[in-house]
Design an enzyme around this catalytic site. Structure first.
Site, PDB file in Angstrom:
ATOM      1  N   SER A 181       0.861  -1.176   0.000  1.00  0.00           N
ATOM      2  CA  SER A 181       0.000   0.000   0.000  1.00  0.00           C
ATOM      3  C   SER A 181       0.898   1.226   0.000  1.00  0.00           C
ATOM      4  CB  SER A 181      -0.877   0.009   1.254  1.00  0.00           C
ATOM      5  OG  SER A 181      -0.080   0.375   2.377  1.00  0.00           O
ATOM      6  N   LYS A 182       0.274   2.367  -0.038  1.00  0.00           N
ATOM      7  CA  LYS A 182       1.048   3.616  -0.039  1.00  0.00           C
ATOM      8  C   LYS A 182       1.944   3.722   1.181  1.00  0.00           C
ATOM      9  CE  LYS A 182      -1.695   6.624  -2.959  1.00  0.00           C
ATOM     10  NZ  LYS A 182      -3.155   6.455  -2.911  1.00  0.00           N
ATOM     11  N   ARG A 183       1.575   2.978   2.249  1.00  0.00           N
ATOM     12  CA  ARG A 183       2.353   3.084   3.477  1.00  0.00           C
ATOM     13  C   ARG A 183       3.694   2.358   3.396  1.00  0.00           C
ATOM     14  NH1 ARG A 183      -1.312   0.704   6.312  1.00  0.00           N
ATOM     15  NH2 ARG A 183      -3.013   1.523   5.069  1.00  0.00           N
ATOM     16  N   ASN A 184       3.788   1.327   2.575  1.00  0.00           N
ATOM     17  CA  ASN A 184       5.060   0.587   2.536  1.00  0.00           C
ATOM     18  C   ASN A 184       5.659   0.482   1.136  1.00  0.00           C
ATOM     19  OD1 ASN A 184       3.282  -1.187   1.457  1.00  0.00           O
ATOM     20  ND2 ASN A 184       3.574  -2.815   2.950  1.00  0.00           N
ATOM     21  N   GLY A 185       5.166   1.269   0.203  1.00  0.00           N
ATOM     22  CA  GLY A 185       5.775   1.210  -1.118  1.00  0.00           C
ATOM     23  C   GLY A 185       5.015   2.069  -2.112  1.00  0.00           C
TER      24      GLY A 185
END
Ligand code: GLU
Ligand code: ZN
Length: 479
Positions: free
Chosen positions: A251-255
């Site tokens: 997701s945007k949080r990890n990539g």
């Protein structure tokens, strides 16, 4: 049997790479069987559907080279392929389900449902309150002007199917609450619209993410209720989740998750196809680099892994670098041109042609080329040393020795330049080659990573090279 597969994205200007992997696998299955690949845009959620997003999905697929035989722009026997234009089809199916007693009207407000759930130990989900309404109760709700949605109660029992990826899957229906088919006002929800279309469009294989496993028994129950003959139900293959470095869903949080990001950061469509194919599948052990025709020929859903697939940007970069290396020089020149234009870096005629052979094996992303060649292309006034931390007082003596020796060079060719610098810095000053040339490289190219140094000096020309050595000497003295 003619294979018919589909990709059914909700429209988004930023297609998630996980969805693109789904599209790729579904497409590969159709292409391998010389079947038909359908693009169906699932834009019944009017709050999210925009014209840009609708165009964005198509643009993303075109860029990555996934073409469709039926769908927006090309039409086909089941057109239109945009669900927002197919409302009448879903209305008819919903009416038929209701008339046949397979679906019922639910008048509950979300608050009422929440209130009844509070303090109860029932599993989450709707409690079936309106399933057994009497005619009088129903009439009273209608008279009150309450709006309703349609709900579908699962028949007793369980659904079992042989998933093309997961093997045999069984889901008991008592785990599935009476689910909604429509919104209030009648607009169809995903579960209904997709089932209706998958049946109507005679799809033979549904390839999708395993976040949708729970939709499968529902959609099969809808097939049955709608009279779709069992021999015509599609097979299903649910693809493993894609996770980031931390093991959590990508997701945007990890990539970076959008295909657009990779496109805008210098990744090749060919590299993306190659890398996405590796997320849950492999051509052969130890074969990470292949072209799409090889992938299509070898693709096999039964060899798709059931385990989450880790998205590894470094592996993607390595593949991108390999794909760049394998390009004909001329192709790479053409591919790079727009990146220079976009970066506002001028490209005098012929420069890219002579510089590409120097950088082709050194760049990982197309954007690296702009960074690496900027030193050659910018006006002197716009040249700036990026890795200026390298220019410290200790390197001043070797920079000045290099400057003096280069000023005396007669034929400005990379061979002579190399000989001169080796004589001066390695033999003369006794420096190790790595230490000898680094500061010169930073002085003339601005960076520690650059095209080959001697060729760079040759391309840059004597005057500009000497000027930059002077400027670097001044920087080193100030540091
Ligand atoms: N529109 C759905 C999604 O994007 C499609 C799911 C399916 O393939 O059935 O998740
Ligand atoms: Zn209800």
């Amino acid at each position: 049997m003619t294979v018919r597969t589909r990709f059914a994205p909700a429209p988004s200007g930023d297609l998630h790479v996980g969805n693109v992997r789904t599209a790729l696998f579904s497409w590969a299955l159709a292409r391998q069987a010389e079947g038909t690949f359908v693009l169906r845009v699932e834009d019944t959620d009017a709050s999210r559907a925009t014209e840009e997003a609708f165009a964005g999905v198509q643009d993303a697929l075109r860029w990555i080279g996934i073409d469709w035989d039926e769908g927006p722009g090309v039409g086909g026997p089941y057109a239109p392929y945009r669900q927002s234009e197919r409302r009448a089809v879903y209305d008819e199916a919903a009416a038929r389900l209701e008339a046949g007693g397979a679906a019922y009207r639910c008048y509950c407000t979300p608050e009422e449902i929440a209130e009844r759930r509070a303090g109860s130990k029932r599993p989450p989900g709707y409690d079936g309150h309106c399933r057994r309404l009497s005619d009088t109760q129903r009439a009273a709700y209608e008279a009150d002007g309450r709006s309703h949605i349609l709900r579908f109660p699962m028949p007793p029992g369980a659904t079992t199917w042989t998933d093309l990826v997961l093997g045999e899957v069984t889901i008991a229906h008592d785990q599935i609450p009476d689910f909604a088919l429509t919104r209030s006002g009648g607009a169809p929800l995903y579960v209904l619209a997709a089932a209706v279309d998958d049946a109507l469009m005679k799809l033979t294989h549904i390839v999708r993410g395993n976040d949708l496993v729970s939709a499968t028994p529902r959609q099969m129950a809808l097939f049955a209720a709608l009279g779709h003959p069992r021999e015509e139900w599609p097979s299903y293959g649910h693809l493993p989740l894609i996770v980031g470095e931390d093991g959590k869903p990508l997701s945007k949080r990890n990539g970076e998750v959008s295909l657009r990001w990779y496109r805008e950061h210098g990744f090749l469509a060919d590299a993306m196809r190659n890398y996405l194919a590796l997320l849950g599948w492999s051509l052969a052990p130890d074969r990470e680099l292949f072209d799409t025709a090889e992938m299509v020929a070898a693709f096999d859903l039964s060899r798709v892994s059931r385990n989450p697939a880790r998205f590894d940007v470094r592996k993607l970069e390595a593949i991108n670098g390999e794909k760049i290396r394998a390009l004909p020089e001329e192709t790479l020149v053409q591919m790079l041109r727009p990146w220079f234009e976009a970066a506002g870096v001028p490209l005098p005629p012929g420069v890219l042609e002579s510089a590409v052979p120097l950088i082709q094996t050194r760049i990982v992303r197309l954007t690296d080329a702009v960074d690496m060649l900027r030193f050659l292309l910018v006006e002197e006034a716009d040249f700036a040393v990026v890795d200026d931390d390298q220019l410290v007082p200790a390197v001043a003596p070797q920079l000045s020795a290099a400057r003096e020796a280069l000023a005396a060079v007669e034929a400005w060719t990379h061979e002579v330049i190399e000989r001169t610098l080796r004589d001066t810095l390695v033999d003369g000053l006794g420096l190790k080659p790595k230490l000898a040339f680094g500061p010169v490289r930073v002085a003339v190219t601005g960076r520690r990573m650059s095209p080959p140094l001697f060729e760079s000096l040759e391309l840059l020309g004597r005057d500009r090279s000497l000027g930059r050595l002077d400027a670097a000497l001044a920087l080193a003295a100030e540091a």
